[in-house]
Scaffold this active site. Structure first.
Site, PDB file in Angstrom:
ATOM      1  NE  ARG A  26      -2.828  -0.448   3.387  1.00 40.51           N
ATOM      2  CZ  ARG A  26      -3.706  -0.053   4.287  1.00 40.51           C
ATOM      3  NH1 ARG A  26      -4.974   0.043   3.967  1.00 40.51           N
ATOM      4  NH2 ARG A  26      -3.338   0.244   5.503  1.00 40.51           N
ATOM      5  CG  ASP A  27       3.645   4.443   1.481  1.00 38.09           C
ATOM      6  OD1 ASP A  27       3.338   5.209   0.531  1.00 38.09           O
ATOM      7  OD2 ASP A  27       4.349   4.809   2.438  1.00 38.09           O
ATOM      8  CG  LEU A  28       4.964  -0.886  -3.352  1.00 39.30           C
ATOM      9  CD1 LEU A  28       4.458  -1.747  -4.485  1.00 39.30           C
ATOM     10  CD2 LEU A  28       6.250  -1.449  -2.768  1.00 39.30           C
ATOM     11  CG  ASN A  32       8.686   2.739   1.550  1.00 33.67           C
ATOM     12  OD1 ASN A  32       9.400   3.253   2.404  1.00 33.67           O
ATOM     13  ND2 ASN A  32       7.380   2.897   1.528  1.00 33.67           N
ATOM     14  CB  THR A  73       3.513   8.244  -1.074  1.00 40.18           C
ATOM     15  OG1 THR A  73       3.998   7.740   0.173  1.00 40.18           O
ATOM     16  CG2 THR A  73       4.306   9.477  -1.472  1.00 40.18           C
TER      17      THR A  73
END
Length: 181
Positions: A26-28, A32, A73
């Protein structure tokens, strides 16, 4: 393009394991993805920060605790994340497409003055073709096709899983035709 393909193929392998265990990142985003120093001449890529990850089978808990919250993001969020739709592995595939776009062009696919405008673009604007940013690079057409499919607005129009995305990148890197799956 070869470095982008190699990096994202390694991310796909990591996500395949996570998705197989029912975990959606959910936040690639670039921050990261950690690229380790070359080992035997090859970079090792690691996916970090599963802090926003959710277990697919625990969706009812996630919707209770995060109701009304945006998770992710803005530059890399899928349309369904923006609009409060169901978050699935397809959301990670979209984010990988946006990440590839940044790796190839040096810029995210959408830029605007405010986060809300960026989020709106993910939902409402077509993904800019790489040739719009890099008009002299006809060699980017194969990777652009992969990015366009990964970033399809409808989750069902994206690659069915990260393994299919990885296979498409392998074909691009080898100069072969992109598989239909």
């Amino acid at each position: 393009v070869p470095r982008c393909a190699d990096t994202v193929r390694q991310v796909c392998r990591s996500l395949s394991e996570a998705h197989g265990a029912g975990v959606i990142h959910r936040d690639l985003k670039p921050e990261n993805i950690f690229v380790c120093a070359p080992r035997a001449g090859k970079e090792l890529v690691k996916v970090l920060d599963f802090g926003l990850a959710k277990l697919a089978e625990r969706e009812e808990l996630a919707s209770q605790t995060l109701q009304g919250s945006l998770i992710g993001t803005p530059y890399y969020m899928s349309p369904e994340q923006v609009s409060g739709g169901e978050i699935t592995t397809a959301s990670d595939i979209y984010s990988l497409g946006a990440l590839m776009y940044k790796l190839v062009t040096g810029e995210p696919p959408y830029a605007a003055r405010t986060p809300i405008a960026i989020l709106s673009a993910h939902v409402n604007q077509p993904v800019p073709a790489l040739r719009e940013r890099l008009p002299d690079r006809l060699d980017l057409l194969p990777i652009d096709a992969v990015i366009q499919r990964a970033m399809a607005k409808a989750p069902g129009d994206r690659y069915p899983n990260v393994d299919a995305l990885r296979r498409a990148l392998e074909s691009v890197a080898a100069g072969e035709e992109i598989p239909a799956d």
